[in-house]
Design a protein around this motif. Structure first.
Motif, PDB file in Angstrom:
ATOM      1  N   ILE A  66      37.257  32.665  32.791  1.00  0.00           N
ATOM      2  CA  ILE A  66      38.161  33.444  33.095  1.00  0.00           C
ATOM      3  C   ILE A  66      37.980  34.843  32.221  1.00  0.00           C
ATOM      4  N   ILE A  67      37.839  34.297  30.976  1.00  0.00           N
ATOM      5  CA  ILE A  67      37.586  35.730  30.154  1.00  0.00           C
ATOM      6  C   ILE A  67      36.330  36.603  30.511  1.00  0.00           C
ATOM      7  N   ALA A  68      35.307  35.742  30.544  1.00  0.00           N
ATOM      8  CA  ALA A  68      34.023  36.298  31.001  1.00  0.00           C
ATOM      9  C   ALA A  68      34.174  37.310  32.257  1.00  0.00           C
ATOM     10  N   ALA A  69      34.862  36.892  33.183  1.00  0.00           N
ATOM     11  CA  ALA A  69      34.891  37.299  34.527  1.00  0.00           C
ATOM     12  C   ALA A  69      35.648  38.675  34.564  1.00  0.00           C
ATOM     13  N   TRP A  70      36.803  38.473  33.698  1.00  0.00           N
ATOM     14  CA  TRP A  70      37.784  39.665  33.266  1.00  0.00           C
ATOM     15  C   TRP A  70      37.436  40.911  32.635  1.00  0.00           C
ATOM     16  N   PHE A  71      36.314  40.676  31.692  1.00  0.00           N
ATOM     17  CA  PHE A  71      35.485  41.595  31.037  1.00  0.00           C
ATOM     18  C   PHE A  71      34.357  42.069  32.088  1.00  0.00           C
ATOM     19  N   GLY A  72      33.925  41.216  32.885  1.00  0.00           N
ATOM     20  CA  GLY A  72      32.942  41.599  33.775  1.00  0.00           C
ATOM     21  C   GLY A  72      33.464  42.667  34.722  1.00  0.00           C
ATOM     22  N   SER A  73      34.817  42.505  35.138  1.00  0.00           N
ATOM     23  CA  SER A  73      35.426  43.281  36.138  1.00  0.00           C
ATOM     24  C   SER A  73      35.404  44.800  35.676  1.00  0.00           C
ATOM     25  N   PHE A  74      35.346  45.056  34.395  1.00  0.00           N
ATOM     26  CA  PHE A  74      35.172  46.327  33.863  1.00  0.00           C
ATOM     27  C   PHE A  74      34.066  46.628  33.695  1.00  0.00           C
ATOM     28  N   THR A  75      32.831  46.380  33.775  1.00  0.00           N
ATOM     29  CA  THR A  75      31.389  46.548  33.658  1.00  0.00           C
ATOM     30  C   THR A  75      30.857  46.465  35.043  1.00  0.00           C
ATOM     31  N   GLY A  76      31.366  46.821  35.908  1.00  0.00           N
ATOM     32  CA  GLY A  76      30.591  46.731  37.441  1.00  0.00           C
ATOM     33  C   GLY A  76      30.315  45.894  38.097  1.00  0.00           C
ATOM     34  N   LYS A  77      30.772  44.585  37.647  1.00  0.00           N
ATOM     35  CA  LYS A  77      30.436  43.177  38.411  1.00  0.00           C
ATOM     36  C   LYS A  77      31.747  43.067  39.627  1.00  0.00           C
ATOM     37  N   ALA A  79      35.760  42.745  40.981  1.00  0.00           N
ATOM     38  CA  ALA A  79      36.778  41.713  40.749  1.00  0.00           C
ATOM     39  C   ALA A  79      36.557  40.419  41.662  1.00  0.00           C
ATOM     40  N   SER A  80      36.997  39.246  40.952  1.00  0.00           N
ATOM     41  CA  SER A  80      36.743  37.784  41.482  1.00  0.00           C
ATOM     42  C   SER A  80      38.200  37.174  41.429  1.00  0.00           C
ATOM     43  N   ASP A  81      38.131  36.078  41.941  1.00  0.00           N
ATOM     44  CA  ASP A  81      39.183  35.107  41.632  1.00  0.00           C
ATOM     45  C   ASP A  81      39.427  34.755  40.152  1.00  0.00           C
ATOM     46  N   ASP A  82      38.429  34.645  39.331  1.00  0.00           N
ATOM     47  CA  ASP A  82      38.733  34.456  38.029  1.00  0.00           C
ATOM     48  C   ASP A  82      39.258  35.778  37.387  1.00  0.00           C
ATOM     49  N   SER A  83      38.857  36.772  37.653  1.00  0.00           N
ATOM     50  CA  SER A  83      39.221  37.972  36.656  1.00  0.00           C
ATOM     51  C   SER A  83      40.455  38.106  37.276  1.00  0.00           C
ATOM     52  N   ARG A  84      40.838  38.022  38.530  1.00  0.00           N
ATOM     53  CA  ARG A  84      42.195  38.391  39.076  1.00  0.00           C
ATOM     54  C   ARG A  84      43.158  37.495  38.406  1.00  0.00           C
ATOM     55  N   LEU A  85      42.635  36.053  37.983  1.00  0.00           N
ATOM     56  CA  LEU A  85      43.641  35.059  37.739  1.00  0.00           C
ATOM     57  C   LEU A  85      43.963  35.513  36.119  1.00  0.00           C
ATOM     58  N   ALA A  86      43.192  35.929  35.508  1.00  0.00           N
ATOM     59  CA  ALA A  86      43.501  36.660  33.981  1.00  0.00           C
ATOM     60  C   ALA A  86      44.558  37.838  34.064  1.00  0.00           C
ATOM     61  N   TRP A  87      44.386  38.337  35.259  1.00  0.00           N
ATOM     62  CA  TRP A  87      45.529  39.745  35.182  1.00  0.00           C
ATOM     63  C   TRP A  87      46.853  38.910  35.453  1.00  0.00           C
ATOM     64  N   TYR A  88      46.882  37.732  36.372  1.00  0.00           N
ATOM     65  CA  TYR A  88      47.830  37.211  36.817  1.00  0.00           C
ATOM     66  C   TYR A  88      48.549  36.365  35.792  1.00  0.00           C
ATOM     67  N   VAL A  89      47.823  35.929  34.845  1.00  0.00           N
ATOM     68  CA  VAL A  89      48.441  35.005  33.649  1.00  0.00           C
ATOM     69  C   VAL A  89      49.113  36.355  32.678  1.00  0.00           C
ATOM     70  N   VAL A  90      48.669  37.479  32.647  1.00  0.00           N
ATOM     71  CA  VAL A  90      49.275  38.647  31.887  1.00  0.00           C
ATOM     72  C   VAL A  90      50.549  38.913  32.561  1.00  0.00           C
ATOM     73  N   LEU A  91      50.503  39.247  33.938  1.00  0.00           N
ATOM     74  CA  LEU A  91      51.645  39.576  34.901  1.00  0.00           C
ATOM     75  C   LEU A  91      52.685  38.520  34.676  1.00  0.00           C
ATOM     76  N   GLY A  92      52.324  37.119  34.714  1.00  0.00           N
ATOM     77  CA  GLY A  92      53.205  36.147  34.673  1.00  0.00           C
ATOM     78  C   GLY A  92      54.121  35.787  33.388  1.00  0.00           C
TER      79      GLY A  92
END
Length: 264
Positions: A66-77, A79-92
């Motif tokens: 999840i953390i790798a996908a979240w950082f990857g979403s900032f480096t051009g990879k 969004a994915s289900d895992d990167s969105r899940l990271a944001w959802y944990v923060v939001l929740g």
């Protein structure tokens, strides 16, 4: 505090933190029932560190992904289900954080009464039963709606007896998540919540003149960590086989006993 009390409370914290039966209620009630003095802020910090370590260890592979996908979403990879899940944990986490910071200390103390615990234990047992019986388990992927609903419900867990795990899994089932995914999202959400609560308690401890019993704290953290780690795996297996109904019956029985004992 003596060694028996330290071990008992650590076992209880490790066992109940991730079950839908409210760890805070059990930690409040056990000293009341056995006539022990309150275990104190330092020990609460220690057992929370233990359970935090347990859930991080159990979901270590998921967290790295999840953390790798979240950082990857900032480096051009992208969004994915895992990167969105990271944001959802923060939001929740935001609703319970705001509610916890804005709650007056006097209200927090008044909510620790056995009758409040008895009432919330029964009320949220019934809500858990409704979610188990009537919710549609259609999805395995967490959505923005899930994060918002579960996050709002999580704030209710500030009332002792509610159960953070119980109310968040209930919300996940209501939103249409399958049981295992509702539990997984609940446990991932527990990481920032337990971490923030532990840091807040540690800050209060730092400001106070409380004598720290480091040996008991180490024992409490170690025992709660091991028991919590084993409990997570056991609970997830049990959840798929028999569901939440046994925990509903336990909560109802506990609430009734508390009313009988403390209303007299």
């Amino acid at each position: 505090m003596d060694i028996i009390q330290a071990i008992s409370l650590a076992l209880l914290q490790g066992l109940t933190e991730f079950l839908p039966i409210s760890s805070s209620a059990h930690l409040i009630l056990l000293p009341v029932i056995l006539g022990w003095e309150d275990q104190g802020l330092a020990f609460d910090v220690a057992v929370h560190v233990g359970t935090l370590t347990a859930v991080v260890a159990y979901y270590r592979k998921d967290l790295l992904t999840i953390i790798a996908a979240w950082f990857g979403s900032f480096t051009g990879k992208g969004a994915s289900d895992d990167s969105r899940l990271a944001w959802y944990v923060v939001l929740g986490t935001i609703p319970v954080g705001l509610a916890g910071l804005s709650m007056p200390h006097s209200l927090e103390e008044s909510l620790r009464s056995p009758l409040v615990i008895a009432t919330s234990t029964i009320v949220f047992a019934m809500l858990l039963w409704v979610s188990e019986k009537f919710a549609k388990e259609r999805r395995t992927v967490v959505t923005l709606f899930d994060a918002l609903l579960v996050g709002v419900f999580q704030a209710i867990a500030l009332i002792p007896g509610t159960s953070r795990a119980g109310i968040t899994i209930t919300a996940g089932l209501f939103s249409g998540l399958q049981r295992e995914q509702a539990a997984r999202f609940s446990f991932l959400l527990s990481i920032p919540v337990i971490a923030l609560a532990g840091m807040l308690k540690a800050f209060e401890l730092f400001k106070s003149d409380i004598e720290v019993m480091w040996d008991f704290m180490a024992i409490g953290a170690a025992i709660s960590c091991v028991v919590a780690y084993l409990t997570i795996g056991w609970f997830l297996k049990l959840l798929n086989r028999i569901g939440m109904i046994p925990f509903v019956w336990y909560r109802l029985a506990l609430g009734i006993v508390l009313f009988v004992v403390f209303i007299r």
